[in-house]
Design a protein around this motif. Structure first.
Motif, mmCIF file in Angstrom:
data_model
loop_
_atom_site.group_PDB
_atom_site.id
_atom_site.type_symbol
_atom_site.label_atom_id
_atom_site.label_comp_id
_atom_site.label_asym_id
_atom_site.label_seq_id
_atom_site.Cartn_x
_atom_site.Cartn_y
_atom_site.Cartn_z
ATOM 1 N N VAL A 136 55.705 37.863 41.047
ATOM 2 C CA VAL A 136 55.843 38.807 40.073
ATOM 3 C C VAL A 136 54.584 38.457 39.208
ATOM 4 N N ASN A 137 54.174 39.715 38.396
ATOM 5 C CA ASN A 137 53.252 39.922 37.503
ATOM 6 C C ASN A 137 53.821 39.655 36.013
ATOM 7 N N SER A 138 53.393 38.942 34.985
ATOM 8 C CA SER A 138 54.011 38.645 33.910
ATOM 9 C C SER A 138 52.815 39.115 32.729
ATOM 10 N N LEU A 139 53.346 40.139 31.819
ATOM 11 C CA LEU A 139 52.346 40.474 30.610
ATOM 12 C C LEU A 139 53.095 40.245 29.358
ATOM 13 N N SER A 140 52.013 39.625 28.559
ATOM 14 C CA SER A 140 52.539 38.976 27.195
ATOM 15 C C SER A 140 52.483 40.358 26.331
ATOM 16 N N PRO A 141 53.283 40.482 25.331
ATOM 17 C CA PRO A 141 53.272 41.653 24.235
ATOM 18 C C PRO A 141 51.744 42.037 23.991
ATOM 19 N N GLN A 142 51.600 43.441 24.263
ATOM 20 C CA GLN A 142 50.188 43.894 23.720
ATOM 21 C C GLN A 142 49.084 43.680 24.570
ATOM 22 N N SER A 143 49.367 42.938 25.833
ATOM 23 C CA SER A 143 48.409 42.607 26.514
ATOM 24 C C SER A 143 48.139 43.623 27.984
ATOM 25 N N GLU A 144 47.360 43.417 29.041
ATOM 26 C CA GLU A 144 47.074 44.582 29.980
ATOM 27 C C GLU A 144 46.508 43.636 31.075
ATOM 28 N N TRP A 145 46.820 44.081 32.122
ATOM 29 C CA TRP A 145 46.604 43.666 33.683
ATOM 30 C C TRP A 145 45.734 44.614 34.275
ATOM 31 N N SER A 146 44.907 44.001 35.136
ATOM 32 C CA SER A 146 44.291 45.089 35.944
ATOM 33 C C SER A 146 43.603 44.489 37.338
ATOM 34 N N ASN A 147 43.530 45.264 38.176
ATOM 35 C CA ASN A 147 42.967 44.932 39.675
ATOM 36 C C ASN A 147 42.298 46.250 40.219
ATOM 37 N N THR A 148 41.564 46.091 41.401
ATOM 38 C CA THR A 148 41.152 46.752 42.101
ATOM 39 C C THR A 148 40.785 46.618 43.498
ATOM 40 N N TYR A 149 41.159 47.646 44.145
ATOM 41 C CA TYR A 149 40.723 47.759 45.789
ATOM 42 C C TYR A 149 39.921 48.873 46.162
ATOM 43 N N THR A 150 39.360 48.706 47.285
ATOM 44 C CA THR A 150 38.032 49.602 47.703
ATOM 45 C C THR A 150 38.311 49.881 49.085
ATOM 46 N N ILE A 151 38.273 51.209 49.301
ATOM 47 C CA ILE A 151 38.027 51.953 50.521
ATOM 48 C C ILE A 151 36.594 52.405 51.077
ATOM 49 N N THR A 152 35.942 51.855 51.956
ATOM 50 C CA THR A 152 34.542 52.247 52.205
ATOM 51 C C THR A 152 34.592 52.784 53.539
ATOM 52 N N ALA A 153 33.912 54.048 53.540
ATOM 53 C CA ALA A 153 33.722 54.903 55.122
ATOM 54 C C ALA A 153 32.652 54.138 55.576
ATOM 55 N N LEU A 154 32.594 53.913 56.955
ATOM 56 C CA LEU A 154 31.601 53.142 57.451
ATOM 57 C C LEU A 154 30.889 53.975 58.791
ATOM 58 N N LEU A 172 35.333 54.235 47.985
ATOM 59 C CA LEU A 172 36.142 54.891 46.732
ATOM 60 C C LEU A 172 36.742 53.614 46.127
ATOM 61 N N ASN A 173 36.566 53.381 44.931
ATOM 62 C CA ASN A 173 37.219 52.088 44.245
ATOM 63 C C ASN A 173 38.330 52.480 43.777
ATOM 64 N N VAL A 174 39.567 52.058 43.598
ATOM 65 C CA VAL A 174 40.892 52.290 43.294
ATOM 66 C C VAL A 174 41.129 51.347 42.083
ATOM 67 N N GLY A 175 41.288 51.569 40.868
ATOM 68 C CA GLY A 175 41.717 50.855 39.766
ATOM 69 C C GLY A 175 42.995 50.806 39.156
ATOM 70 N N TRP A 176 43.675 49.907 39.081
ATOM 71 C CA TRP A 176 44.911 49.543 38.261
ATOM 72 C C TRP A 176 44.830 49.116 36.974
ATOM 73 N N ARG A 177 45.445 49.639 36.011
ATOM 74 C CA ARG A 177 45.624 48.947 34.644
ATOM 75 C C ARG A 177 46.983 49.187 34.055
ATOM 76 N N VAL A 178 47.678 47.952 33.791
ATOM 77 C CA VAL A 178 49.028 48.120 33.228
ATOM 78 C C VAL A 178 48.970 47.637 31.843
ATOM 79 N N LYS A 179 49.580 48.135 30.950
ATOM 80 C CA LYS A 179 49.527 47.742 29.587
ATOM 81 C C LYS A 179 50.914 47.692 29.109
#
Length: 302
Positions: free
Chosen positions: A284-302, A133-140
């Motif tokens: 802290v994360n900083s975002l310039s005007p009108q920009s976007e930040w993203s990241n992902t983490y993954t949970i894998t069943a074994l 399961l990929n969990v993605g975040w995007r902050v605009k």
């Protein structure tokens, strides 16, 4: 209908995505994971029994952890802010839905602006790929000025066949280092600059009734990209992979609990009695005007 939350709303919808290898449920409140069931029908996610902890996988935004006196300071002004932020108790809109993918979106409201004076758009995407399961975040940042934020995950995972009388309930495994270097976390939730070493044995951290007498193991060295949960019989259960500078590990009752949290954080809680402007906080994360930040983490069943 969901139980009443403390912050903004009482109503939620539960959405499902699935393949033949994984079935995932997510609530519209907080875009919070509610269930992760693997191919053999095993529930991997803690189910929120309030005897221990009534959450399952809250999203920590606009920062993880606790701010000094439950306030943040932005441009010299103080704003009230609960521990772990406000997003976990707000209703997200579903903005894209497919059989194996869901996208949730949260934007600022008049209420959030009283606590966090930025317009924002936060998207959380859940995608099943195989047994992962990929969990993605995007902050605009739609503002005409810089925006500052932090974000973190707080998923809790079941410890199979939990028995409070067992000496060991399971293990966390990493082969990246012989120890965790944890900042001391004070009982009120603040981070202390003092660090302590938590020894690993062949990469294993035994989960006992005393592992979390320290409250939280808070590793912010940035050395780790994956943590594997192993049951008490030393069989692998799941793996959390991430690209984050902080990994927090926690369970209540000092560790005498039927679950453990593995929490990738892009940010850190306040230090005791050392409040600073949000823009000057560590990690802290900083975002310039009108920009976007993203990241992902993954949970894998074994």
């Amino acid at each position: 209908m969901c139980e009443k939350n403390n912050f903004y709303t009482t109503f939620c919808m539960i959405y499902t995505i699935q393949t033949d290898r994984l079935r995932v449920e997510i609530s519209s409140i907080g875009a919070e994971l509610q269930s992760i069931v693997n191919a053999d029908g095993t529930e991997l996610l803690w189910q929120g029994n309030p005897q221990y902890w009534n959450r399952r996988s809250p999203l920590l935004f606009p920062f993880p952890g606790k701010s000094w006196n439950d306030t943040i300071t932005i441009d010299g002004n103080s704003y009230p802010m609960p521990k772990h932020g406000f997003a976990a108790d707000m209703e997200f809109k579903v903005t894209c839905q497919q059989e194996t993918m869901l996208e949730f979106t949260l934007s600022d409201t008049p209420e959030t602006l009283k606590a966090y004076p930025y317009h924002f758009e936060l998207k959380v995407t859940y995608t099943i790929v195989g047994c992962a399961l990929n969990v993605g975040w995007r902050v605009k940042n739609p503002n005409n000025k810089f925006m500052y934020f932090m974000i973190g995950a707080h998923p809790a995972f079941n410890l199979p066949d939990f028995n409070g009388n067992d000496k060991i309930h399971g293990y966390l495994y990493t082969n990246d280092a012989p120890e965790f270097i944890s900042n001391v976390v004070l009982p009120d939730g603040y981070c202390h600059p003092e660090t302590k070493t938590v020894q690993l044995h062949d990469g294993l951290l035994p989960l006992t009734n005393h592992t979390f007498a320290c409250d939280t193991i808070l590793e912010q060295t940035g050395r780790f990209q994956k943590i594997t949960l192993i049951n008490k019989h030393r069989d692998p259960v799941l793996r959390v992979c991430f690209n984050a500078p902080v990994i927090a590990m926690w369970a209540p009752n000092d560790g005498n609990s039927p679950f453990v949290c593995i929490e990738p954080w892009n940010g850190i809680c306040d230090s005791y009695a050392k409040p600073v402007e949000l823009k000057d906080r560590s990690l802290v994360n900083s975002l310039s005007p009108q920009s976007e930040w993203s990241n992902t983490y993954t949970i894998t069943a074994l």
